[in-house]
Write an enzyme that holds these catalytic residues in place. Structure first.
Site, PDB file in Angstrom:
ATOM      1  NE  ARG A 208     -24.366  64.294  67.137  1.00 33.77           N
ATOM      2  CZ  ARG A 208     -25.480  64.180  66.404  1.00 33.77           C
ATOM      3  NH1 ARG A 208     -25.679  64.998  65.383  1.00 33.77           N
ATOM      4  NH2 ARG A 208     -26.373  63.259  66.683  1.00 33.77           N
ATOM      5  CE  LYS A 230     -23.146  59.825  65.560  1.00 34.23           C
ATOM      6  NZ  LYS A 230     -23.419  59.188  66.858  1.00 34.23           N
ATOM      7  CG  HIS A 295     -22.182  65.170  73.633  1.00 30.30           C
ATOM      8  ND1 HIS A 295     -22.130  65.405  72.274  1.00 30.30           N
ATOM      9  CD2 HIS A 295     -23.219  64.306  73.825  1.00 30.30           C
ATOM     10  CE1 HIS A 295     -23.086  64.704  71.671  1.00 30.30           C
ATOM     11  NE2 HIS A 295     -23.763  64.042  72.593  1.00 30.30           N
ATOM     12  NE  ARG A 298     -26.219  65.974  70.695  1.00 26.10           N
ATOM     13  CZ  ARG A 298     -26.900  66.181  69.587  1.00 26.10           C
ATOM     14  NH1 ARG A 298     -26.950  67.409  69.066  1.00 26.10           N
ATOM     15  NH2 ARG A 298     -27.547  65.196  68.980  1.00 26.10           N
ATOM     16  CG  HIS A 321     -31.205  61.847  69.209  1.00 27.72           C
ATOM     17  ND1 HIS A 321     -31.684  62.123  70.472  1.00 27.72           N
ATOM     18  CD2 HIS A 321     -29.876  62.156  69.239  1.00 27.72           C
ATOM     19  CE1 HIS A 321     -30.687  62.582  71.231  1.00 27.72           C
ATOM     20  NE2 HIS A 321     -29.591  62.605  70.494  1.00 27.72           N
ATOM     21  CE1 TYR A 330     -29.882  64.788  76.993  1.00 31.49           C
ATOM     22  CE2 TYR A 330     -30.945  63.993  74.992  1.00 31.49           C
ATOM     23  CZ  TYR A 330     -29.805  64.375  75.676  1.00 31.49           C
ATOM     24  OH  TYR A 330     -28.590  64.352  75.043  1.00 31.49           O
TER      25      TYR A 330
END
Length: 334
Positions: A208, A230, A295, A298, A321, A330
Site C-alpha cells: 500500500r 489495520k 492502489h 497493488r 487481507h 482477483y
C-alpha cells in the site's frame, strides 16, 4: 444496572448526555430503556485517544474525526432521530452508498467507544445498519502488466538523460507544492530514478502507498519490511531479489539514509504527493491517467500473482487481507 466511571472522564452529563451525579453510580430503572431515550454529546479528545489506543491508522483517524466534526456541527448530538434524519438526507441527496456507509461506520465506532467507557449496553441501540451495497464482481481501471512495463521503460530510459530539471509542480513561498509535498519532482536524473523505484516497489510487492512511504534503507538490507496494518496486525512485505539490488543501487546513487523516498528535508514523501507524481509521469509516458494510481499497482500485483500461482490464501496473507473474501475479487476477470 450498575457501572463505574473512570475519574479521568468528566460526568455523563458533560460527555454522554446522561444525568449521573457521581463518578460511581448504581442506576436502577424499572422502565426499559429504548433508543429514543438516548443521546450522546461529542467528546473529541476521548475518541481520538480511543482510536490511537486501538491502533487506527493515521488516515482512518483523520477521516473519522472529519466525519464526526461535520456531523456534530450540524446535529449537535447523537440521537436515534438525528441519525435516521441524517441517513434519510444522505439518501435523498443521492450520496454514494459507500459514502453513506462510511459515515454510519464512523458514528457506530464513536458509539462503541462511549459504550466501552461506560459499559452501558443500551448505547448500542443507537447504532445504525449500513445500506446493502452490490458488490463489484470485477475490477475497473487497473494498470496492466504491459502498461507497467511501458512506464518502467519510459522512466529508466530517462534516468541517464541530462535535462534542465523542469519542474512539474509550482512551488509556493513556503517551498510546498499545491499537492502537499516539498520535493520538486521534474525531469532530472534523480527525479526519474526516484519515481522509477516507487513504481517498481508498488508493482512488485503489492505494498500500500501508506506502507511504501515508510520504507527505509534497513528494509532493503534485510530484504523485507514489517508493517503494522489495520487493527494492529503486523504483516511482512518481502522485497524480490532483483528489486532489492535495484534499490541498493538507488540508495548508493542518491546517498540515502533513513526513508527510501524523501523530500528535501529528509522527510518521507506524502501519499498524496506520490499519487499526483505517478499521474504526471504516466501522462508523459503516454499511459491513461485513470489507470495510474497507487492502489492500481497493488491490484496488478495480485492479478499477476494469481496468474502464476493460484494460491489465494497465500495472496491474502501477502496483501494483509483479514478475510479471504476480500481477495476473491482477483479471481474474476475485468
Amino acid at each position: 444496572m450498575s457501572f463505574n466511571i473512570n475519574a479521568s472522564v468528566v460526568s455523563y452529563d458533560d460527555n454522554f448526555g446522561y444525568d449521573i451525579r457521581g463518578l460511581k453510580k448504581t442506576q436502577n430503572r424499572s422502565k426499559k430503556i429504548i433508543a429514543t431515550d438516548l443521546k450522546l454529546k461529542y467528546n473529541r479528545d476521548l475518541y481520538m485517544n480511543y482510536m490511537k489506543n486501538n491502533n487506527f491508522s493515521k488516515n482512518t483517524i483523520n477521516s473519522y474525526i472529519y466525519t464526526l466534526d461535520k456531523y456534530f456541527n450540524e446535529y449537535k448530538e447523537i440521537t436515534k432521530d438525528n441519525l435516521l434524519l441524517m441517513k434519510s438526507k444522505l439518501i435523498e441527496e443521492n450520496t454514494a452508498v459507500k459514502t453513506i456507509n462510511r459515515t454510519i461506520i464512523t458514528i457506530n465506532s464513536y458509539i462503541k467507544c462511549i459504550f466501552e467507557e461506560t459499559e452501558n449496553a443500551d448505547l448500542l441501540k443507537l447504532q445504525l445498519k449500513c445500506l446493502k451495497e452490490q458488490s463489484k464482481t470485477f475490477l475497473e481501471n487497473v494498470i496492466t502488466v504491459q502498461q507497467f512495463k511501458q512506464l518502467c521503460d519510459f522512466l529508466k530510459k530517462n534516468i541517464n538523460k541530462k535535462t534542465e530539471g523542469k519542474i512539474i509542480y509550482n512551488i509556493d513561498k513556503n517551498n510546498k507544492n499545491k499537492n502537499g509535498g516539498i520535493l520538486m519532482i521534474g525531469n532530472s536524473k534523480s527525479s526519474y530514478q526516484k519515481i522509477y523505484m516507487i513504481v517498481r516497489c508498488l508493482g512488485l510487492t503489492g505494498v500500500r502507498v501508506s506502507e511504501l512511504t515508510k520504507f527505509n534503507t534497513q528494509a532493503v538490507e534485510d530484504g523485507y519490511f514489517d508493517v503494522c496494518g489495520k487493527g494492529g496486525k503486523v504483516r511482512r512485505i518481502y522485497i524480490p531479489k532483483k528489486l532489492q539490488e535495484e534499490l541498493k543501487e538507488y540508495i548508493k546513487d542518491q546517498n540515502i539514509q533513513g526513508f527510501l523516498f524523501q523530500n528535501q528535508k529528509g522527510q518521507a514523501l506524502t501519499e498524496r504527493y506520490v499519487a499526483h507524481a505517478l499521474k504526471d509521469y504516466a501522462k508523459m509516458a503516454g499511459i491513461p491517467e485513470k489507470v495510474v494510481y497507487p492502489h492500481s499497482f497493488r491490484h496488478m500485483f495480485a492479478k499477476a500473482f494469481l496468474a502464476k500461482r493460484q494460491d489465494i490464501a497465500f495472496l491474502a496473507d501477502l496483501l494483509g487481507h483479514s478475510s479471504i473474501n476480500t481477495t476473491r475479487i482477483y479471481l474474476r476477470m475485468t
